[in-house]
Design a protein around this motif. Structure first.
Motif, PDB file in Angstrom:
ATOM      1  N   THR A 494       6.394  17.033  25.672  1.00 44.75           N
ATOM      2  CA  THR A 494       6.098  16.236  26.866  1.00 44.75           C
ATOM      3  C   THR A 494       4.705  16.565  27.406  1.00 44.75           C
ATOM      4  N   GLN A 496       2.153  17.660  25.679  1.00 41.89           N
ATOM      5  CA  GLN A 496       1.157  17.085  24.774  1.00 41.89           C
ATOM      6  C   GLN A 496       1.036  15.576  24.992  1.00 41.89           C
ATOM      7  N   THR A 497       2.228  14.920  25.242  1.00 43.18           N
ATOM      8  CA  THR A 497       2.206  13.481  25.488  1.00 43.18           C
ATOM      9  C   THR A 497       1.422  13.168  26.764  1.00 43.18           C
ATOM     10  N   ASN A 498       1.631  13.998  27.765  1.00 41.89           N
ATOM     11  CA  ASN A 498       0.931  13.815  29.035  1.00 41.89           C
ATOM     12  C   ASN A 498      -0.585  13.971  28.843  1.00 41.89           C
ATOM     13  N   LEU A 500      -2.167  13.528  26.004  1.00 44.87           N
ATOM     14  CA  LEU A 500      -2.598  12.375  25.211  1.00 44.87           C
ATOM     15  C   LEU A 500      -2.785  11.148  26.102  1.00 44.87           C
ATOM     16  N   SER A 501      -1.837  10.971  27.068  1.00 40.65           N
ATOM     17  CA  SER A 501      -1.951   9.837  27.985  1.00 40.65           C
ATOM     18  C   SER A 501      -3.206   9.958  28.848  1.00 40.65           C
ATOM     19  N   ILE A 525       2.839   5.418  29.328  1.00 42.42           N
ATOM     20  CA  ILE A 525       3.158   6.609  28.512  1.00 42.42           C
ATOM     21  C   ILE A 525       3.220   7.842  29.425  1.00 42.42           C
ATOM     22  N   ARG A 526       2.279   7.906  30.395  1.00 47.01           N
ATOM     23  CA  ARG A 526       2.280   9.053  31.312  1.00 47.01           C
ATOM     24  C   ARG A 526       3.577   9.091  32.153  1.00 47.01           C
ATOM     25  N   ALA A 529       6.349  10.228  30.042  1.00 44.57           N
ATOM     26  CA  ALA A 529       6.273  11.681  29.846  1.00 44.57           C
ATOM     27  C   ALA A 529       6.799  12.417  31.075  1.00 44.57           C
TER      28      ALA A 529
END
Length: 668
Positions: A494, A496-498, A500-501, A525-526, A529
């Motif tokens: 999560t 990493q996704t944040n 990335l967003s 996406i954020r 996440a």
């Protein structure tokens, strides 16, 4: 004289009692009628106030179910800038102001924030500066505890926060939002107490009456004297409602009270009237009673003097003549021959009675002398007969005593034999019961041994199940650790996704207009996440709680396992005790059988002895009965002779006493 005083006191008492009863009855009638009328008046006034209180509750309910109100509250709570918040608060204030303008009894409205995201809202003359002091009050906490139900706040002498400082009461409730299942605001309607009092101010129960409103603690909510508001009422009302009550005030004054409880709250409408004001007209009856008593006393004295001269004095003279006759002077006579009334007739009857008593006394004197001579002769003959009867009675009693002694000894022996026989039967019965009880105990021991074997087997199974449960809980603990590791991996994912967003948002911003669509995707996406992170946190908390409970379960099972081991040992020891008891009870039953045979032989011997003693007792009783019959006849003859002597002596004594008594009378 005594009779006169009795009659006098009776007349006065009757008049006084009748007057006091009339006074008391008139007081009761006045109190009852006024109580009934007052109670009905209070009930009607309470119904009117119930309608008014219900109107304010309906206003709060209208606000509660108003969808626009909850939309504005959501707007204030979800606003991102100060202007939107200000605009939402203003619209809420305008909506509440409409209710204030529509009802002149509502002085102000407060919307206290329950959700920290919203702001305080006021309408009317409500003061926002006084809101902070209200939050810490007892009634504020009580409204929150009602969970959305209405709560009426007691009188505030200076108002809750309005500028005019007049006494007000409040209606509060939580404004629950059905969509959110919670409340953002708590509303408080500030209502003028004077407008409430106007509804019953013109009602008069009587001179000196007072109507007020009190709470469940008997403290004034509303009163004509504003200084009494919040203080205890001067009377104490019972727990159950009555048509009317006669009570004592704190100052000791009797008052009639009528009250009714409101439907919307635990407050009561109370009306009181001083009893002395109601019954002051009835006091005239009391004054007339005492005047009548005085007149009756004068009349009774006049009648008494007349009765004394015409009846009492002649009766005293006649009483003195009777006292002379009682002392033996039979020559006295009355002198009331000239009177033709009942007193004169009474004097004639007295003279006739004394003449007849004189003649009877002369005749009785002659008869007493003849009876005295006859009694002397009868006494001599009775004494000789008594001496002969006494000698015969003594000889007969000696014979009867010997026969009686023999019969008594025979009966005693028979009774002892019978008692022994009954005791032997009791012993045999008890021995039989002991044999049966021993058999039952032996069977119970066998059954207990069987039950203990089953219990040992089941206890072993319980031990195995406990051990297996411990192993499974340990395995579950390991699985919980695996879940924690997985949650750590998801949490990192999560993050990493944040990141990335965030990078995608930065790149989209650099791209300018061409990157707006990509910026929307990056924002979604954020958010995804963030939701994933929140869900992972919730799962982590649940997993941590499950892990703690598993630790507690492992600890409890570890503590319980040694107890199962001790229980198995105790059950085995109890099984061995049952086996020992079973063996000893078998030996005890054999010994009881041997004792039963010996007791049977002893019972047969006892039966033979009892029959022999019965025969001896029968012969002795027959002889004693014959002797006693002869002795009884002799005793009876002696008793008759002694009685005859006694009667002769008494006759002689009575004759002499009669002669002496008659000698006291003066006949000539």
């Amino acid at each position: 004289m005594k009779l006169f005083f009795i009659i006098f006191i009776s007349i006065i008492a009757c008049v006084l009692v009748v007057g006091q009863l009339a006074y008391a009855q008139s007081k009761k009638i006045v109190e009852r009628k006024v109580s009934e009328a007052s109670y009905q008046t209070i009930i009607q006034a309470a119904d009117n106030l119930n309608t008014i209180f219900k109107t304010y509750e309906d206003i709060s309910m209208q606000i509660l179910i108003d969808k626009d109100f909850h939309k504005l509250a959501d707007k204030v709570a979800e606003s991102k800038d100060d202007y939107t918040t200000f605009e939402g608060v203003k619209e809420l204030g305008d909506k509440l102001q409409n209710y204030v303008m529509g009802n002149d009894a509502i002085l102000g409205v407060y919307l206290f924030p329950v959700d920290p995201k919203v702001k305080l809202v006021t309408a009317g003359s409500a003061s926002a500066s006084a809101a902070d002091a209200m939050v810490g009050s007892e009634w504020f906490k009580a409204i929150q505890e009602q969970k959305g139900r209405t709560y009426w706040v007691e009188t505030q002498p200076g108002g809750f926060g309005t500028g005019d400082k007049q006494a007000t009461i409040g209606l509060g409730r939580l404004m629950n939002d059905s969509n959110l299942s919670k409340a953002r605001y708590m509303i408080l309607l500030e209502i003028s107490l004077d407008r409430i009092q106007e509804q019953y101010r013109d009602i008069q129960l009587g001179e000196g009456s007072q109507i007020s409103i009190v709470d469940e603690n008997n403290n004034y909510i509303a009163n004509a004297d504003a200084s009494l508001i919040g203080k205890p009422q001067n009377i104490t009302l019972p727990a159950t409602e009555n048509d009317s009550l006669k009570l004592k005030s704190t100052s000791g004054e009797d008052v009639l009270a009528a009250y009714a409880q409101f439907k919307s709250m635990n407050w009561k409408l109370v009306g009181t009237i001083p009893v002395k004001e109601l019954v002051k007209d009835a006091a005239i009856i009391n004054k007339m009673t005492w005047i009548t008593v005085a007149l009756a006393a004068v009349l009774a004295i006049a009648i008494g003097m007349l009765v004394i001269r015409t009846i009492a004095l002649p009766l005293v003279q006649l009483r003195n003549l009777m006292n002379e006759g009682e002392r033996g002077n039979l020559t006295v006579r009355s002198t009331f021959k000239k009177r033709q009334d009942e007193i004169g007739q009474l004097g004639d009857s007295f003279n006739k009675m004394m003449t007849q008593i004189t003649a009877l006394a002369k005749q009785t004197t002659l008869s007493a002398e003849e009876v005295l001579a006859t009694a002397s002769e009868l006494t001599d003959a009775s004494k000789k007969t008594a001496i002969s009867a006494r000698e015969i009675s003594i000889a007969t009693e000696e014979i009867a005593n010997g026969a009686s002694s023999l019969a008594v000894e025979a009966e005693r022996g028979s009774d002892l034999t019978g008692n022994i026989n009954e005791q032997m039967r009791t012993v045999m019965d008890a021995n039989g019961e002991m044999v049966e009880s021993a058999g039952d105990v032996e069977k119970a021991s066998q059954q207990g041994t069987a039950y203990m074997g089953v219990l040992i087997e089941k206890t072993g199974m319980t031990e195995e199940m406990t051990r297996s449960m411990v192993e499974k809980v340990d395995s579950l603990k390991e699985s919980t650790g695996s879940i924690v590791k997985i949650l750590d991996v998801l949490n990192n994912l999560t993050k990493q996704t944040n990141i990335l967003s965030l990078n995608a948002t930065i790149e989209a911003a650099r791209a300018g207009t061409a990157g707006k669509g990509f910026m929307v995707v990056a924002d979604e996406i954020r958010k995804l996440a963030d939701q994933s992170r929140q869900s992972i946190d919730v799962v982590a908390q649940i997993t941590e709680r499950i892990s703690g409970e598993i630790e507690e379960t492992v600890q409890v099972l570890s503590e319980a396992y040694p107890l199962f081991q001790e229980q198995i040992g105790s059950v085995k020891e109890a099984n061995q005790i049952f086996l020992t008891v079973q063996s000893q009870m078998g030996q005890f039953v054999q010994k009881l059988d041997s004792v039963t045979g010996s007791i049977g032989m002893l019972d047969q011997s006892q039966s033979v002895l009892s029959e022999a003693m019965t025969n001896v007792s029968a012969v002795a009783q027959q002889s004693s009965a014959t002797s006693e019959e002869v002795a009884s006849l002799s005793t009876e003859q002696l008793s008759i002779s002694n009685g005859l002597v006694n009667l002769s002596e008494r006759l002689d004594s009575v004759s002499r006493q009669l002669k002496d008594s008659l000698a006291k009378f003066k006949i000539d």
